[in-house]
Design a protein around this motif. Structure first.
Motif, PDB file in Angstrom:
ATOM      1  N   SER A   1      29.180  40.930  29.500  1.00 51.68           N
ATOM      2  CA  SER A   1      30.165  40.292  28.624  1.00 51.68           C
ATOM      3  C   SER A   1      30.983  39.253  29.387  1.00 51.68           C
ATOM      4  CB  SER A   1      31.099  41.353  28.025  1.00 51.68           C
ATOM      5  OG  SER A   1      30.373  42.274  27.230  1.00 51.68           O
ATOM      6  N   VAL A   2      31.368  39.613  30.596  1.00 51.39           N
ATOM      7  CA  VAL A   2      32.145  38.689  31.421  1.00 51.39           C
ATOM      8  C   VAL A   2      31.298  37.478  31.810  1.00 51.39           C
ATOM      9  CG1 VAL A   2      33.354  38.406  33.617  1.00 51.39           C
ATOM     10  CG2 VAL A   2      33.656  40.504  32.281  1.00 51.39           C
ATOM     11  N   GLU A   3      30.051  37.714  32.213  1.00 47.50           N
ATOM     12  CA  GLU A   3      29.178  36.620  32.636  1.00 47.50           C
ATOM     13  C   GLU A   3      28.830  35.688  31.480  1.00 47.50           C
ATOM     14  OE1 GLU A   3      25.873  38.659  34.367  1.00 47.50           O
ATOM     15  OE2 GLU A   3      26.823  38.807  36.350  1.00 47.50           O
ATOM     16  N   GLU A   4      28.646  36.249  30.279  1.00 48.57           N
ATOM     17  CA  GLU A   4      28.273  35.435  29.121  1.00 48.57           C
ATOM     18  C   GLU A   4      29.469  34.795  28.432  1.00 48.57           C
ATOM     19  OE1 GLU A   4      25.096  34.740  28.253  1.00 48.57           O
ATOM     20  OE2 GLU A   4      24.625  35.792  30.123  1.00 48.57           O
ATOM     21  N   GLY A   5      30.670  35.338  28.674  1.00 45.08           N
ATOM     22  CA  GLY A   5      31.872  34.745  28.118  1.00 45.08           C
ATOM     23  C   GLY A   5      32.337  35.329  26.798  1.00 45.08           C
ATOM     24  N   SER A   6      31.530  36.211  26.183  1.00 44.82           N
ATOM     25  CA  SER A   6      31.943  36.839  24.932  1.00 44.82           C
ATOM     26  C   SER A   6      31.100  38.084  24.691  1.00 44.82           C
ATOM     27  CB  SER A   6      31.783  35.882  23.754  1.00 44.82           C
ATOM     28  OG  SER A   6      30.417  35.675  23.431  1.00 44.82           O
ATOM     29  N   LEU A   7      31.641  38.987  23.861  1.00 47.45           N
ATOM     30  CA  LEU A   7      30.902  40.201  23.532  1.00 47.45           C
ATOM     31  C   LEU A   7      29.660  39.880  22.710  1.00 47.45           C
ATOM     32  CD1 LEU A   7      33.887  42.563  22.559  1.00 47.45           C
ATOM     33  CD2 LEU A   7      32.713  42.408  24.763  1.00 47.45           C
ATOM     34  N   SER A   8      29.776  38.935  21.789  1.00 46.67           N
ATOM     35  CA  SER A   8      28.630  38.597  20.941  1.00 46.67           C
ATOM     36  C   SER A   8      27.507  37.967  21.739  1.00 46.67           C
ATOM     37  CB  SER A   8      29.071  37.654  19.822  1.00 46.67           C
ATOM     38  OG  SER A   8      29.663  36.478  20.356  1.00 46.67           O
TER      39      SER A   8
END
Length: 306
Positions: free
Chosen positions: A13-20
């Motif tokens: 989530s942190v690496e992708e920038g969002s939970l979705s």
């Protein structure tokens, strides 16, 4: 809740920038990922993430927790790969990082040949002209152009790239041939925005000292191909790596200038993180790629400017 699985979801989530975005990458429902992250925060007893409408942010505790979680997940992954035989049999995914143009011209041919020899190895080639942190992108090995700053890396020099100044015959006919780097101040310039090539550097013929030429570019670009194309079109002089203009010079579309003021070629290294045990896939790649890259990087010789 599987704690390791929840940690992996949090890190993603942190690496992708969002939970979705993390849910899409992991191919799971957003509700499942959200529930696991919430359960992890409940287990820790404090908030790890600050959720806003635009992006995720980490609390101070969250930043420390995620850094530790990454390390734990990497250690678990390494143990599993060791148990699966990856440290004795070359198999699995290998992540290789390289500057964009070096990857296209030098690294990709080596990668293609290597894959043909080892059918059980997969390679993800990460291309970026910025200095990539091997830990951040989970890279096994990288090709670095320029001076090395990180002493924690194991480095093997595979060659060097000549830095040249070029201009089109049309532009030289219009402005004349510059005799010294200072003459560039009177010429339009095309600047490739690269850490290795900015600012433009030259060597004094009298003292051997390195000095820089800083000027407002007529055109600023973010790729070497764009700089070369603009120089061919006569937009301006450009300062670039030799392999980017080699074909254009051979074809007579560009001319080398100021060769007597060139700096020393920029070193190229294969680098990887020091570790107690090296996976067979990485060892095989290094053993194969180092001599191949040395051969490819040794191809270029000094071509007269006229």
């Amino acid at each position: 809740m599987d704690r390791l699985e929840a940690m992996a979801m949090l890190v993603s989530s942190v690496e992708e920038g969002s939970l979705s975005a993390a849910a899409r990458k992991l191919n799971i429902p957003v509700a499942t990922l959200t529930r696991n992250v919430n359960d992890l925060e409940a287990l820790v007893g404090t908030r790890l993430l600050i959720r806003t409408t635009r992006k995720l942010a980490l609390t101070d505790v969250g930043a420390e927790y995620v850094a530790t979680a990454k390390r734990i997940l990497e250690e678990v992954d390494e143990l599993e790969r060791r148990a699966a035989g990856e440290f004795t049999t070359p198999r699995g995914e290998l992540v290789v990082a390289s500057p964009v143009q070096v990857a296209r011209l030098r690294v990709l041919p080596v990668v293609n040949q290597f894959l043909a020899l080892y059918p059980e190895i997969r390679i993800r080639l990460v291309q970026s002209d910025r200095i990539i942190d091997l830990v951040d992108v989970h890279a096994d090995v990288a090709i670095r152009v320029g001076r090395l700053r990180d002493s924690s890396l194991v480095a093997t020099r595979v060659g060097a790239l000549r830095v040249v100044t070029v201009a089109s015959p049309t532009l030289l006919d219009k402005y004349g041939w510059p005799e010294t780097p200072e003459d560039l101040r009177e010429l339009p310039c095309v600047v490739f925005d690269s850490p290795s090539l900015s600012p433009w550097r030259y060597r004094s013929q009298d003292t051997g000292q390195i000095y820089t030429i800083a000027d407002v570019p007529r055109l600023l670009v973010s790729s070497p191909d764009a700089a070369v194309d603009a120089a061919i079109d006569g937009i301006g002089v450009t300062f670039i790596l030799e392999h980017d203009v080699h074909e254009a010079v051979i074809a007579g579309k560009l001319k080398y200038i100021l060769q007597d003021f060139e700096i020393e070629p920029i070193p190229v290294h294969v680098v990887y993180l020091s570790r107690a045990a090296m996976p067979a896939k990485l060892r095989r790649f290094i053993d194969y790629a180092v001599p191949k890259l040395r051969e490819l990087l040794a191809e270029f010789g000094r071509i007269p400017s006229a």
